[in-house]
Design a protein around this motif. Structure first.
Motif, PDB file in Angstrom:
ATOM      1  N   SER A   1      36.231  31.258  28.934  1.00  0.00           N
ATOM      2  CA  SER A   1      36.309  31.155  30.386  1.00  0.00           C
ATOM      3  C   SER A   1      37.376  30.010  30.780  1.00  0.00           C
ATOM      4  O   SER A   1      37.630  29.271  30.040  1.00  0.00           O
ATOM      5  CB  SER A   1      35.086  30.412  30.726  1.00  0.00           C
ATOM      6  N   LEU A   2      37.979  30.295  31.979  1.00  0.00           N
ATOM      7  CA  LEU A   2      38.908  29.343  32.298  1.00  0.00           C
ATOM      8  C   LEU A   2      38.617  28.031  33.055  1.00  0.00           C
ATOM      9  O   LEU A   2      37.427  28.404  33.833  1.00  0.00           O
ATOM     10  CB  LEU A   2      39.895  30.202  33.370  1.00  0.00           C
ATOM     11  N   ASP A   3      39.013  26.992  32.837  1.00  0.00           N
ATOM     12  CA  ASP A   3      38.262  25.551  33.259  1.00  0.00           C
ATOM     13  C   ASP A   3      39.050  25.683  34.888  1.00  0.00           C
ATOM     14  O   ASP A   3      40.519  25.034  34.981  1.00  0.00           O
ATOM     15  CB  ASP A   3      38.654  24.541  32.589  1.00  0.00           C
ATOM     16  N   LEU A   4      38.524  25.976  35.779  1.00  0.00           N
ATOM     17  CA  LEU A   4      38.925  25.941  37.156  1.00  0.00           C
ATOM     18  C   LEU A   4      39.367  24.436  37.696  1.00  0.00           C
ATOM     19  O   LEU A   4      40.399  24.413  38.409  1.00  0.00           O
ATOM     20  CB  LEU A   4      37.931  26.623  38.115  1.00  0.00           C
ATOM     21  N   ALA A   5      38.640  23.514  37.133  1.00  0.00           N
ATOM     22  CA  ALA A   5      39.016  22.114  37.610  1.00  0.00           C
ATOM     23  C   ALA A   5      40.174  21.831  37.034  1.00  0.00           C
ATOM     24  O   ALA A   5      40.823  20.944  37.907  1.00  0.00           O
ATOM     25  CB  ALA A   5      37.856  21.207  37.218  1.00  0.00           C
ATOM     26  N   ALA A   6      40.675  22.470  36.162  1.00  0.00           N
ATOM     27  CA  ALA A   6      41.982  21.831  35.517  1.00  0.00           C
ATOM     28  C   ALA A   6      43.163  22.480  36.168  1.00  0.00           C
ATOM     29  O   ALA A   6      44.453  22.382  35.970  1.00  0.00           O
ATOM     30  CB  ALA A   6      42.174  22.049  33.995  1.00  0.00           C
ATOM     31  N   CYS A   7      42.943  23.640  36.987  1.00  0.00           N
ATOM     32  CA  CYS A   7      43.887  24.450  37.574  1.00  0.00           C
ATOM     33  C   CYS A   7      44.578  23.640  38.808  1.00  0.00           C
ATOM     34  O   CYS A   7      43.893  23.159  39.456  1.00  0.00           O
ATOM     35  CB  CYS A   7      43.310  25.834  38.120  1.00  0.00           C
ATOM     36  N   SER A   8      45.621  23.994  39.065  1.00  0.00           N
ATOM     37  CA  SER A   8      46.584  23.734  40.424  1.00  0.00           C
ATOM     38  C   SER A   8      45.824  24.523  41.599  1.00  0.00           C
ATOM     39  O   SER A   8      45.475  25.547  41.491  1.00  0.00           O
ATOM     40  CB  SER A   8      47.763  23.742  40.465  1.00  0.00           C
ATOM     41  N   ASP A   9      46.032  24.020  42.687  1.00  0.00           N
ATOM     42  CA  ASP A   9      45.640  24.668  43.872  1.00  0.00           C
ATOM     43  C   ASP A   9      46.344  25.842  43.968  1.00  0.00           C
ATOM     44  O   ASP A   9      45.613  27.084  44.410  1.00  0.00           O
ATOM     45  CB  ASP A   9      46.065  23.768  45.294  1.00  0.00           C
ATOM     46  N   GLY A  10      47.676  26.037  43.608  1.00  0.00           N
ATOM     47  CA  GLY A  10      48.423  27.154  43.678  1.00  0.00           C
ATOM     48  C   GLY A  10      47.812  28.207  42.685  1.00  0.00           C
ATOM     49  O   GLY A  10      47.727  29.359  43.220  1.00  0.00           O
ATOM     50  N   GLU A  11      47.256  27.810  41.637  1.00  0.00           N
ATOM     51  CA  GLU A  11      46.719  28.646  40.530  1.00  0.00           C
ATOM     52  C   GLU A  11      45.420  29.351  41.017  1.00  0.00           C
ATOM     53  O   GLU A  11      45.035  30.324  40.995  1.00  0.00           O
ATOM     54  CB  GLU A  11      46.361  28.037  39.232  1.00  0.00           C
ATOM     55  N   LEU A  12      44.686  28.098  41.660  1.00  0.00           N
ATOM     56  CA  LEU A  12      43.342  28.589  42.198  1.00  0.00           C
ATOM     57  C   LEU A  12      43.641  29.529  43.348  1.00  0.00           C
ATOM     58  O   LEU A  12      42.553  30.754  43.499  1.00  0.00           O
ATOM     59  CB  LEU A  12      42.584  27.419  42.820  1.00  0.00           C
ATOM     60  N   ALA A  13      44.303  29.617  44.083  1.00  0.00           N
ATOM     61  CA  ALA A  13      44.638  30.475  45.228  1.00  0.00           C
ATOM     62  C   ALA A  13      45.040  31.828  44.560  1.00  0.00           C
ATOM     63  O   ALA A  13      44.560  33.093  45.196  1.00  0.00           O
ATOM     64  CB  ALA A  13      45.945  30.040  46.254  1.00  0.00           C
ATOM     65  N   ALA A  14      45.746  31.917  43.561  1.00  0.00           N
ATOM     66  CA  ALA A  14      46.261  33.165  43.088  1.00  0.00           C
ATOM     67  C   ALA A  14      44.890  33.754  42.354  1.00  0.00           C
ATOM     68  O   ALA A  14      44.791  35.167  42.468  1.00  0.00           O
ATOM     69  CB  ALA A  14      47.305  33.040  42.028  1.00  0.00           C
ATOM     70  N   LEU A  15      44.162  33.090  41.658  1.00  0.00           N
ATOM     71  CA  LEU A  15      42.988  33.655  41.153  1.00  0.00           C
ATOM     72  C   LEU A  15      41.829  34.106  42.422  1.00  0.00           C
ATOM     73  O   LEU A  15      41.415  35.086  42.062  1.00  0.00           O
ATOM     74  CB  LEU A  15      42.391  32.315  40.398  1.00  0.00           C
ATOM     75  N   ALA A  16      41.937  33.474  43.445  1.00  0.00           N
ATOM     76  CA  ALA A  16      41.008  33.778  44.372  1.00  0.00           C
ATOM     77  C   ALA A  16      41.497  35.063  45.055  1.00  0.00           C
ATOM     78  O   ALA A  16      40.792  36.027  45.442  1.00  0.00           O
ATOM     79  CB  ALA A  16      40.974  32.660  45.596  1.00  0.00           C
ATOM     80  N   LEU A  17      42.949  35.258  45.119  1.00  0.00           N
ATOM     81  CA  LEU A  17      43.408  36.468  45.652  1.00  0.00           C
ATOM     82  C   LEU A  17      43.203  37.656  44.708  1.00  0.00           C
ATOM     83  O   LEU A  17      42.927  38.800  45.190  1.00  0.00           O
ATOM     84  CB  LEU A  17      45.053  36.238  45.955  1.00  0.00           C
ATOM     85  N   GLY A  18      43.004  37.435  43.273  1.00  0.00           N
ATOM     86  CA  GLY A  18      42.630  38.331  42.299  1.00  0.00           C
ATOM     87  C   GLY A  18      41.367  38.740  42.261  1.00  0.00           C
ATOM     88  O   GLY A  18      40.797  39.341  41.298  1.00  0.00           O
ATOM     89  N   GLY A  19      40.592  38.007  43.095  1.00  0.00           N
ATOM     90  CA  GLY A  19      39.089  38.346  43.248  1.00  0.00           C
ATOM     91  C   GLY A  19      38.023  37.324  42.638  1.00  0.00           C
ATOM     92  O   GLY A  19      37.003  37.619  42.416  1.00  0.00           O
ATOM     93  N   ARG A  20      38.608  36.290  41.906  1.00  0.00           N
ATOM     94  CA  ARG A  20      37.931  34.993  41.507  1.00  0.00           C
ATOM     95  C   ARG A  20      37.153  34.309  42.333  1.00  0.00           C
ATOM     96  O   ARG A  20      37.897  33.330  43.092  1.00  0.00           O
ATOM     97  CB  ARG A  20      38.212  34.360  40.265  1.00  0.00           C
ATOM     98  N   GLN A  21      35.951  34.621  43.044  1.00  0.00           N
ATOM     99  CA  GLN A  21      35.374  34.064  44.182  1.00  0.00           C
ATOM    100  C   GLN A  21      35.138  32.498  43.776  1.00  0.00           C
ATOM    101  O   GLN A  21      35.426  31.610  44.536  1.00  0.00           O
ATOM    102  CB  GLN A  21      33.841  34.536  44.456  1.00  0.00           C
ATOM    103  N   LEU A  22      34.831  32.317  42.339  1.00  0.00           N
ATOM    104  CA  LEU A  22      34.757  30.742  41.908  1.00  0.00           C
ATOM    105  C   LEU A  22      35.865  29.917  42.165  1.00  0.00           C
ATOM    106  O   LEU A  22      35.913  28.540  42.449  1.00  0.00           O
ATOM    107  CB  LEU A  22      34.148  30.774  40.705  1.00  0.00           C
ATOM    108  N   ALA A  23      37.140  30.538  41.981  1.00  0.00           N
ATOM    109  CA  ALA A  23      38.405  30.003  42.234  1.00  0.00           C
ATOM    110  C   ALA A  23      38.416  29.413  43.836  1.00  0.00           C
ATOM    111  O   ALA A  23      38.931  28.281  44.153  1.00  0.00           O
ATOM    112  CB  ALA A  23      39.593  30.890  42.176  1.00  0.00           C
ATOM    113  N   TYR A  24      38.156  30.244  44.789  1.00  0.00           N
ATOM    114  CA  TYR A  24      38.072  29.838  46.192  1.00  0.00           C
ATOM    115  C   TYR A  24      37.243  28.704  46.196  1.00  0.00           C
ATOM    116  O   TYR A  24      37.350  27.576  47.101  1.00  0.00           O
ATOM    117  CB  TYR A  24      37.842  30.927  46.841  1.00  0.00           C
ATOM    118  N   SER A  25      36.016  28.706  45.643  1.00  0.00           N
ATOM    119  CA  SER A  25      34.976  27.719  45.693  1.00  0.00           C
ATOM    120  C   SER A  25      35.366  26.441  45.167  1.00  0.00           C
ATOM    121  O   SER A  25      35.034  25.282  45.928  1.00  0.00           O
ATOM    122  CB  SER A  25      33.640  28.124  45.005  1.00  0.00           C
TER     123      SER A  25
END
Length: 187
Positions: free
Chosen positions: A2-26
């Protein structure tokens, strides 16, 4: 794995959220909700309204996430959305206030005053409220710069970006806001 979301940049989290990862937007919400709440509370002067506006800001941000440029700071982008929500709230409040005062006074007898008595507040709390009230009476163009620069501690360039104005305008407005606030607190 699993990907460590806390280590992701805001841009990466936004891209993941757009890809359907609800936890990234959280995770984005967790990172930025405190600063958005403080910004809104400073802007509207009401903690309950600030909570509602914070939720509205993140809902609007999620709806517009496709327009977010992941190379730019998410904090500035969400701050701009929050400021717009606060402006909308203030306009709606002004309209409601107009209609409240337009009614016969007899109909308003049962409307409670939500302000706490000064004798109940501690001195520090009283000063904070007095200062927040004074900030709330500043014109919005001065209040926004003051809040972003002094409370949210954004740089001059970040503030300019969040408000869509020049750095020189930020400097001028901040000077005027501080002078006006000092004058109000003296009196």
């Amino acid at each position: 794995m699993s990907l460590d979301l806390a280590a992701c940049s805001d841009g990466e989290l936004a891209a993941l959220a757009l890809g359907g990862r609800q936890l990234a937007y959280s995770e984005l919400m967790q990172r930025h909700r405190g600063s958005v709440f403080r910004l809104l509370r400073s802007h509207v002067g009401d903690a309950d309204a600030a909570v509602d506006l914070t939720q509205q800001s993140f809902i609007a941000a999620f709806s517009a996430l496709h327009s977010y440029d992941g190379e730019r700071p998410f904090r500035l982008w969400i701050s701009r959305i929050a400021i717009n929500k606060a402006r909308d709230w203030a306009r709606r409040r002004a309209v409601r206030r107009f209609f409240t005062f337009a009614r016969p006074i007899e109909e308003a007898w049962h409307i409670a005053d939500g302000a706490a008595g000064a004798d109940v507040e501690l001195t520090d709390r009283h000063e904070l409220e007095r200062t927040m009230a004074a900030i709330g009476t500043l014109p919005s163009n001065l209040r926004e710069v003051l809040v972003l620069r002094t409370i949210e501690e954004l740089s001059q360039a970040e503030t300019a970006g969040a408000l869509g104005i020049s750095g020189k305008a930020v400097e001028t407005r901040l000077y005027r806001a501080r002078a006006k606030l000092a004058e109000m607190l003296r009196g």
